[in-house]
Structure formats: C-alpha cells, structure tokens
Design a protein around this motif. Structure first.
Motif, short mmCIF file in Angstrom:
data_model
loop_
_atom_site.label_atom_id
_atom_site.label_comp_id
_atom_site.label_asym_id
_atom_site.label_seq_id
_atom_site.Cartn_x
_atom_site.Cartn_y
_atom_site.Cartn_z
N SER A 50 -3.90 -1.12 -6.93
CA SER A 50 -3.16 -2.38 -6.96
C SER A 50 -4.11 -2.65 -4.92
O SER A 50 -3.73 -3.63 -4.23
CB SER A 50 -1.79 -2.43 -6.58
N SER A 51 -3.78 -1.10 -4.36
CA SER A 51 -4.39 -1.50 -2.92
C SER A 51 -5.64 -1.91 -2.86
O SER A 51 -5.82 -2.50 -1.60
CB SER A 51 -3.62 0.12 -2.49
N TYR A 52 -7.04 -1.56 -3.11
CA TYR A 52 -8.33 -1.46 -3.40
C TYR A 52 -8.09 -3.06 -3.62
O TYR A 52 -8.87 -4.23 -3.18
CB TYR A 52 -9.32 -0.57 -3.98
N LEU A 53 -6.85 -3.91 -4.73
CA LEU A 53 -6.91 -5.37 -4.93
C LEU A 53 -6.99 -5.97 -3.84
O LEU A 53 -7.29 -7.26 -3.55
CB LEU A 53 -6.55 -5.49 -6.48
N ARG A 54 -5.55 -5.46 -3.39
CA ARG A 54 -5.06 -6.34 -2.07
C ARG A 54 -5.87 -6.32 -0.81
O ARG A 54 -5.93 -7.37 -0.46
CB ARG A 54 -3.41 -5.92 -1.76
N TRP A 55 -6.84 -5.71 -0.11
CA TRP A 55 -8.02 -5.34 0.45
C TRP A 55 -8.96 -6.35 0.56
O TRP A 55 -9.03 -6.98 0.47
CB TRP A 55 -8.26 -3.90 0.10
N VAL B 74 0.58 -0.70 -0.10
CA VAL B 74 -0.29 -0.03 -0.28
C VAL B 74 1.17 1.37 -0.36
O VAL B 74 0.49 2.44 -0.76
CB VAL B 74 -0.53 0.39 1.00
N THR B 75 1.95 1.71 0.70
CA THR B 75 2.89 2.46 0.83
C THR B 75 3.64 2.65 -0.12
O THR B 75 3.69 4.00 -0.88
CB THR B 75 3.29 2.75 1.67
N ASN B 76 3.94 1.60 -0.86
CA ASN B 76 5.42 1.64 -1.64
C ASN B 76 4.58 2.27 -2.90
O ASN B 76 5.55 2.89 -3.84
CB ASN B 76 6.25 0.38 -1.55
#
Length: 526
Positions: free
Chosen positions: A75-80, A60-62
């Motif tokens: 990618s952040s929302y897909l991870r969640w 999320v950060t990088n």
C-alpha cells in the motif's frame, strides 16, 4: 482548504468527461456521494490519527503499525506510485485544455516546457516551494470561485445581452444520460460511470486532509495528543466538499452532456464545461482567461503531486521501508534523489507525441482512480484493525466520530464497488485507441500492481529494503507479521514511540512512550 494545492483538471476537465457520460444530474449526485465518502474516510483516518499523530502521513505510518508488513509495503509503494502518476495526468490534461490533442512535434515542445516547469519547481529550496504553494493555492481557489460565479451569472441570466439558460440542459437533452444500454438500466450505468470519472477530483482527499491537520500536532511531544484533529477535519471536509458540489452544479448549466467537445468527439478527455459555456455565450475574452486559469491550475497541481510523491518516498526511506538513498537531502532540505525518482513517471506524458493526449489522459485517469480506491480500502482496514487492537487491550480511543463505524463500512463497500466496476469503461465502442481488452486491463492494472508488490515483499531478502523495527504484539510476533518472530536489520526513526490512552472513565488522557504498543491482558486461570 487542505486539498487546495491539488485542485486541478480533475475538477475542471475530468468533470467534463463525467458530465458527458452521465448527464448533469448524475454529475451533481456523484459529487454529493463522493463528498460523503470523503467525510466518512476522513473521520475514519482521523480516529486513528488522534491516537498517534505522525508527520509521515497516515497511510504509510499506520499501515505498518496495524496491518501485515506485506500489505503495508504494497500500500505504501502503491500510494507513492499513484501520486507520481498524477503528474503525467495533469500534464496531458493541460494539453487537452489547450486544444492540443493531436500528436506531433508541436505538442512535444509544449510537453517539454510544462514538464520542465513542474520538475524545476520541485528542486527549489523547500521554504521557497512552500511559499509558492500558498500563492498557487490562492490562485486556484480564486479561479474556482470566479468560474462558478461567472457560470451562474451567464446561466441564470445575470449578464445583460445574453439569453437566460437556467437549467435548460437538464430538460434537453436531459438530466441523465444512458450508457451502454437504453432505458432505466442505461441511466443507472451512466450514473455509475459518472461516479467513477468524478472520483478523480477526490482521490487521496481524506489522507491529505488528515495529514494537513496532523502536521502541527507532530512538531513536538507537547502537541502529540492531537486534540485539534477531530474538529479540524470536519471543517476541512466542508471547505472541500461544498465548493466542489456547487462547481458540479454550475458545470451542468454550462454544457449539455451530448456536447462532443467534452470528450474530443468521443476519443477521451475534452474541454472544460466552463470553456465551452463561455464560448457558446460569445464571451471570447472570458473563455480565453478560463483556458489560461485552468492551464495554470493544471501546472500547479502537477507541482504539488510531484512534491507529495517525492516526500512520500522520502518518508518511506526515513522510516526504513525504502532504500536509504531516497532520504538524502541537500542543504536546501530538498530530497533531490526522491524528486528525481518520482519525476521519472512524468515521462509517460510524452506518449502523447505518438497518440492523442485526450486518449492518453483517459488511460492515466483509470490508473490513478483505481489506485485511490485501493488506498481507501486499506485505510478502512486499518481503522478496523486499530479498533480491534484497542478492544483486545481494553484501551479507549481518544475520539469517536458519530458516523463510525458505519462510515468505514460505507467506504469499504463504495470503494470496492467502484474498483470492481472500473471495467465499465471498456463497454461501449469508441474511438479510443486499443481493444476493449486493453481498456479493461488498464482499469484493473493496480490490482495486479498491488499483488506484485505484496509478493515482492514476501521475497524481500532479494530486495535492498531495510525494515523498521515494529513493536511486539500480543502473540510475541512483530506487529503485523504472520509467520512469527524474525531477526531483521533495524532502522528506527527518531520519533519512534507508542501512544496509549487511559480509559475515558478516568477523566484524563495520558501519553506514554513505551516499548510495547499493546500488552496482552492477563486472564485469570480457573
């Protein structure tokens, strides 16, 4: 073990489905390859994490630091979303483990009980949840070790009164199963599909390992250098990979690949090879205890994945990448709105009231693993962008693993190949509900989800999302933007800072919190 809290049916029941399609040798080789992939990706993420540790997690950060804002958003929302999808996966596999594959009112009651337990635990005070997490992790690791020892004792003749099995299932029906076609290529396809099914046990393992080692380094500025990360991640990978590989070897001893109970007569997920082996050995009490232990592991893993999912959403909100309402916490430090939002995905498990849970579990497995492959590809890309930024600005990375950058390229190739090969599941005729087209579409759903999220970010003016301020890059644009500077409302987290390293030949490293992460090197004019 950093991934201890997430040990669940991916290891116990998911491996049974992989065994059925590929055979014991394919299962064993798959776990070795996936362990190497995990090490490659862990070292890749660790190189970035040592330069700038973050309590919010590496992906999320990088992704926002080194990628375009659109890719980072997607990618952040897909991870969640993928972490949240693990919860119904664990719930449905708990039903399969209990032998409750048939839909109806009975399974609805049990689904309600298990879902209530999983969600209820996540509303406990954060301190109590973490304490229970350590207890459940010890129970699951103990279960994995006990089942492994019992399997070897029975299979290799260590128990009186039982015939020594040895590796008879490697000889008959064979070490490798054929898939779709016969002959050599059938065994190759069987191995590849086995690799796909086995990956469920390793999904998000690299990020979990790196984030586990990052947490102590993110407490204060005095530990932000992250000197402990490189050594810690190597030992964590070994602690994860070795038990997994040995468990895959033991499961290949306990059941043959043509055992119909592994796939519930070809419909989808079935019983664990451990449960089948103990039943065939005539040790009913051990079989019952194994069923209970695997059920407990499934419920505990569901708790952990809901925790990870809700905290990911909360972290995105605190960084300004999601609506601020998800960062609200109660007096027990629980982001209850993020927990409730993530828990909504668990309702997908109730589709098992209409169709068999073994079938529903198979569909969820394809969705979860494909999301993990996309996240791995993003992690590889972050590593490459990170090093290009360092080279452009003549900055030396704080630590370099011996297998990099080979490990990153290996991860990209394997993850891309497995993502594109997901449609192999739709090849053979089976009793799985739905057409081949539906099965293939399920395997590639997350590619569409990722693309849709990227497009939504392009039209982010229509969405209630507040962007976090990003440092200016070498060309005057905000870090990761492609279209140039723009004015956005900013929400800057309290720990915002930038880490630069002095080149190694100076003999020291220095932590500098500055406005710009990188500055463009001055090139003398001729």
């Amino acid at each position: 073990m950093a991934v201890g809290p997430t040990i669940g049916t991916g290891l116990f029941i998911g491996a049974g489905q992989a065994l059925a399609v590929g055979g014991p040798a394919s299962l064993f080789l798959s776990y070795i390859i996936l362990s190497f992939l995990t090490f490659a990706m862990t070292t890749s993420m660790a190189e970035v994490a040592t330069h700038r540790p973050s309590r919010y997690g590496t992906l999320v950060t990088n992704s926002y630091l080194y990628m375009s804002s659109g890719v980072a958003f997607a990618s952040s929302y897909l991870r969640w979303y993928t972490l949240a999808m693990f919860v119904p996966y664990e719930i449905t596999t708990a039903m399969v483990n209990l032998g409750l594959s048939k839909p109806g009112a009975t399974i609805a009651i049990r689904l309600t009980i298990i879902t209530t337990i999983i969600v209820g635990f996540n509303f406990l005070p954060d301190r109590l949840f973490r304490s229970s997490e350590r207890l459940f992790t010890l129970i699951k690791i103990g279960t994995m070790a006990t089942l492994f020892v019992l399997a070897l004792s029975i299979g290799l003749g260590g128990v009186d009164g039982h015939t020594r099995w040895g590796f008879k299932y490697w000889r008959h029906p064979g070490a490798m199963n054929e898939y779709i076609v016969h002959g050599f290529w059938g065994r190759v396809l069987g191995f590849f599909q086995c690799l796909l099914d086995s990956s469920i046990a390793f999904t998000f393992a690299p990020e979990l390992i790196v984030h586990h080692t990052e947490m102590p380094a993110s407490v204060g500025e005095s530990t932000l250098l992250g000197t402990a990360i490189p050594g810690s991640v190597s030992s964590e990978v070994v602690q994860t990979a070795f038990p997994y590989i040995m468990s895959s070897l033991a499961m290949g001893i306990m059941a043959p690949f043509n055992e119909t109970r592994l796939t519930n007569n070809g419909t989808g997920s079935g019983l664990s090879p451990y449960t089948i082996g103990f039943k065939d050995a005539g040790i009913q009490i051990v079989s019952t205890l194994a069923t209970i232990a695997i059920l407990l592991s499934s419920v505990a893993s569901g708790r952990s994945f809901l925790y990870l999912s809700s905290r990911t959403l909360c972290a995105m909100s605190e960084q300004g990448h999601a609506p601020s309402v998800f960062s609200i916490r109660n007096r027990w430090d629980v982001p209850y709105i993020a927990v409730a939002g993530s828990a909504l995905f668990s309702t997908l498990a109730f589709i098992s009231v209409k169709i068999p849970s073994s079938i529903m579990n198979s569909y969820l497995l394809r969705i979860v693993t494909s999301g993990g492959f996309i996240s791995t590809l993003v992690g590889c890309t972050i590593h490459r962008h990170f090093h290009r930024r360092l080279q452009a600005n003549r900055i030396t990375t704080r630590h370099r693993f011996a297998m990099q950058s080979f490990g990153t390229y290996f991860g990209m190739v394997v993850s891309a190949a497995l993502l594109l090969a997901g449609g192999l599941w739709g090849g053979p005729k089976a009793n799985v509900t739905g057409t081949r087209a539906a099965k293939v579409i399920t395997s590639y759903t997350n590619i569409g989800v990722f693309g849709l999220l990227f497009l939504l970010h392009r039209f982010r003016g229509l969405m209630p999302i507040v962007e976090v301020e990003r440092p200016i890059d070498m060309e005057g644009r905000r870090n990761g933007d492609r279209e140039g500077p723009e004015v956005q409302p900013h929400k800057t987290p309290s720990n915002r800072g930038n880490l630069d390293a002095i080149p190694e030949d100076s003999g020291a490293f220095e932590l500098r919190l500055s406005h710009n992460m990188f500055t463009e090197p001055r090139v003398p004019r001729e």
